[in-house]
Design an enzyme around this catalytic site. Sequence first.
Site, short mmCIF file in Angstrom:
data_model
loop_
_atom_site.label_atom_id
_atom_site.label_comp_id
_atom_site.label_asym_id
_atom_site.label_seq_id
_atom_site.Cartn_x
_atom_site.Cartn_y
_atom_site.Cartn_z
N ARG A 50 0.84 -1.19 0.00
CA ARG A 50 0.00 0.00 0.00
C ARG A 50 0.88 1.25 0.00
O ARG A 50 1.63 1.47 0.95
CB ARG A 50 -0.87 0.04 1.26
CG ARG A 50 -1.73 -1.18 1.51
CD ARG A 50 -2.40 -1.05 2.87
NE ARG A 50 -3.20 -2.21 3.21
CZ ARG A 50 -3.83 -2.36 4.38
NH1 ARG A 50 -3.70 -1.43 5.32
NH2 ARG A 50 -4.55 -3.44 4.61
N ASP A 52 1.09 5.34 0.20
CA ASP A 52 0.28 6.39 0.79
C ASP A 52 -0.16 7.41 -0.25
O ASP A 52 0.30 7.40 -1.39
CB ASP A 52 1.06 7.11 1.90
CG ASP A 52 1.38 6.20 3.08
OD1 ASP A 52 0.61 5.23 3.30
OD2 ASP A 52 2.38 6.45 3.77
N ARG A 196 8.82 7.02 5.18
CA ARG A 196 8.76 8.46 5.42
C ARG A 196 9.17 8.81 6.84
O ARG A 196 9.77 9.86 7.08
CB ARG A 196 7.35 8.97 5.12
CG ARG A 196 6.99 8.90 3.64
CD ARG A 196 5.51 9.04 3.40
NE ARG A 196 5.03 10.33 3.89
CZ ARG A 196 3.74 10.61 4.03
NH1 ARG A 196 2.81 9.69 3.75
NH2 ARG A 196 3.37 11.79 4.46
#
Length: 255
Positions: A50, A52, A196
Amino acid sequence: MARYFIYLAYDGTNYHGWQIQPNGNSVQETLIKALSTFLRRQVDVVGAGRTDAGVHARMMVAHFDFEDGLDCLSVTDKLNRLLPPDISVYKVCRVKPDAHARFDALYRTYKYYVTTRKSPFNRMYAWRIYQPLDFEKMNEAAATLFDYVDFTSFSKVHTDVKTNNCRIMYARWEQTGDSEWVFTIQADRFLRNMVRAVVGTLVEVGRGKMTVDGFRKVIERKDRCSAGSSVPGHALFLVDVGYPTTLFLDIVCED
């Protein structure tokens, strides 16, 4: 029933991430609509992971099931005609019936781009920083990632995963231009928001606000609040997903 892998790329700027969202466009939903239109029946698509909102992919892999004998070359061509310009299918190939785009992946590789100079050409794909960073210290801190497997400190809280363990295979900053740097990280799996958060914490080291030992302690605390802020998603790219060659049953068909 046969299973197929789709290799694709996308510019994530206009999407709320890969996964289907109740109130926003997603790459997964867009791909499902195009595939279902071409095959004339509803088809589910499962991705390798997944990404973001705003995050890009130079290489994402997904799988879907359909009848045996599907023309891979035709699927590749028709999908590229149906998909918007910011999503592109590279190739489609048949795999073993139990092959899984997510669970069978051996590794994922991400790259995060930063720049120290204003530029109209990379503003959508690199994060501009306004003060010098000590990339040597940041690499020293990044090397400590290999000593751990539990990365709770870099995970988005309240996720549904059973474990926060990951095996980091590569993590390093490299200069790619006079004012441009890229951080490459590879692991067997990644947690939500992990890359991140790692980059944001490494930047704290580069700014002199955290020591290398302090970075190590952040990992050991297993507390997201002790890590740095998550950096913007627009500079992050999923660039590779690797699989065992034994999963593939035929020649890959490319557009």
